[in-house]
Design a protein around this motif. Structure first.
Motif, short mmCIF file in Angstrom:
data_model
loop_
_atom_site.label_atom_id
_atom_site.label_comp_id
_atom_site.label_asym_id
_atom_site.label_seq_id
_atom_site.Cartn_x
_atom_site.Cartn_y
_atom_site.Cartn_z
N LYS A 57 0.84 -1.20 0.00
CA LYS A 57 0.00 0.00 0.00
C LYS A 57 0.88 1.25 0.00
O LYS A 57 1.74 1.40 0.87
CB LYS A 57 -0.90 0.02 1.23
CG LYS A 57 -1.80 1.26 1.32
CD LYS A 57 -2.56 1.29 2.62
CE LYS A 57 -3.64 0.24 2.64
NZ LYS A 57 -4.48 0.34 3.86
N LEU A 96 1.56 5.03 0.73
CA LEU A 96 1.02 5.98 1.71
C LEU A 96 1.12 7.40 1.16
O LEU A 96 2.22 7.92 0.98
CB LEU A 96 1.79 5.87 3.03
CG LEU A 96 1.91 4.46 3.62
CD1 LEU A 96 2.66 4.50 4.94
CD2 LEU A 96 0.54 3.82 3.79
N ILE A 142 1.87 10.19 5.47
CA ILE A 142 2.38 9.36 6.56
C ILE A 142 1.68 9.70 7.87
O ILE A 142 1.33 8.82 8.66
CB ILE A 142 3.91 9.54 6.71
CG1 ILE A 142 4.62 9.29 5.38
CG2 ILE A 142 4.45 8.62 7.79
CD1 ILE A 142 4.50 7.92 4.86
N PHE A 176 -1.78 8.24 8.05
CA PHE A 176 -1.69 6.78 8.20
C PHE A 176 -1.35 6.41 9.63
O PHE A 176 -1.95 5.49 10.21
CB PHE A 176 -0.62 6.22 7.24
CG PHE A 176 -0.44 4.73 7.34
CD1 PHE A 176 -1.36 3.86 6.77
CD2 PHE A 176 0.67 4.20 7.99
CE1 PHE A 176 -1.20 2.48 6.86
CE2 PHE A 176 0.84 2.82 8.09
CZ PHE A 176 -0.09 1.98 7.52
#
Length: 245
Positions: A72, A74, A77, A80
């Motif tokens: 995946k 990102l 960041i 996430f």
């Protein structure tokens, strides 16, 4: 060589400096502090790993036709990291992607070996198929063939092969040889050739896919590290500003 360079330059000897007790003690204290800090960080990281909701599914996004996961990417960041409860630290995220990176490297090694095996196997199958096809042609034409076979390292003999029987023996591996008619042998070898070429094509595609995932994982690990550096720098600057006020 390095000791001689440290002790002499040209004609004049230069004494090697001896560390003072104070310097040695300070270095020892620093080493102890560093070791204690690393041990504390490791314990904290283990606790975080045990309580986080970060998992393999969190850092992958589907898979290809052979169930190899897709990394995946990102976009943000910070978002996430904040999507987990508690928010994931940079060390935990780097560890997760590094683990995935290691799995892809294992995949890569296996696929490289698989392709190498097929590059050796396919020519052997093609050679056997061409030979059996030639024997069948001679059998249909009711002709015999002349061949040479190896008696010793540098000694060959001529032989006439009677193709009227229509029988050929094929090695199947593991010291197993079976008897087939020409038609059966051609059908078997054609099937094996088709499957080997298909498997080789799949291995080639999977290898390209895995290498792309390795690059993606490396890029994400680098981005997480840079994000963490920016976060720490921002906190430091904020503390400095508050202290100045």
């Amino acid at each position: 060589m390095s000791a001689a360079i440290n002790e002499t330059v040209g004609d004049a000897p230069i004494p090697t400096p001896t560390p003072s007790p104070t310097t040695t003690a300070a270095a020892a204290d620093t080493a102890v502090e560093t070791e204690a800090s690393s041990s504390h960080d490791l314990v904290a990281l283990k606790k975080e790993a045990a309580s986080t909701s970060l998992s393999l599914e969190s850092i992958t996004d589907g898979s290809n036709d052979r169930d190899i996961p897709n990394v995946k990417f990102l976009d943000d960041i910070g978002d996430f990291a904040a999507s987990f409860d508690p928010p994931a630290s940079a060390e935990l995220m780097i560890g997760a992607f590094s683990d995935l990176f290691g799995k892809f490297k294992t995949f890569e090694t296996g696929l490289v070996n698989k392709r190498k095996l097929f590059t050796q196997k396919i020519p052997e199958i093609e050679k056997s198929l061409a030979l059996v096809t030639y024997l069948k042609q001679k059998h249909d034409a009711e002709e015999n063939i002349m061949t040479r076979y190896n008696l010793a390292d540098t000694l060959f003999a001529k032989a006439e092969v009677n193709c009227a029987s229509g029988i050929v023996h094929l090695w199947l591996g593991a010291n197993v040889m079976l008897e087939y008619t020409y038609v059966e042998a051609i059908e078997l070898l054609t099937t094996k050739e088709r499957k080997a070429k298909g498997d080789y094509q799949e291995a080639t595609q999977d290898l390209a896919f895995v290498r792309n995932q390795i690059i993606t994982a490396e890029v994400i690990i680098s981005r997480i590290y840079n994000w963490d550096v920016r976060q720490k720098r921002s906190k430091t600057n904020s503390l400095v500003k508050k202290g100045g006020e």
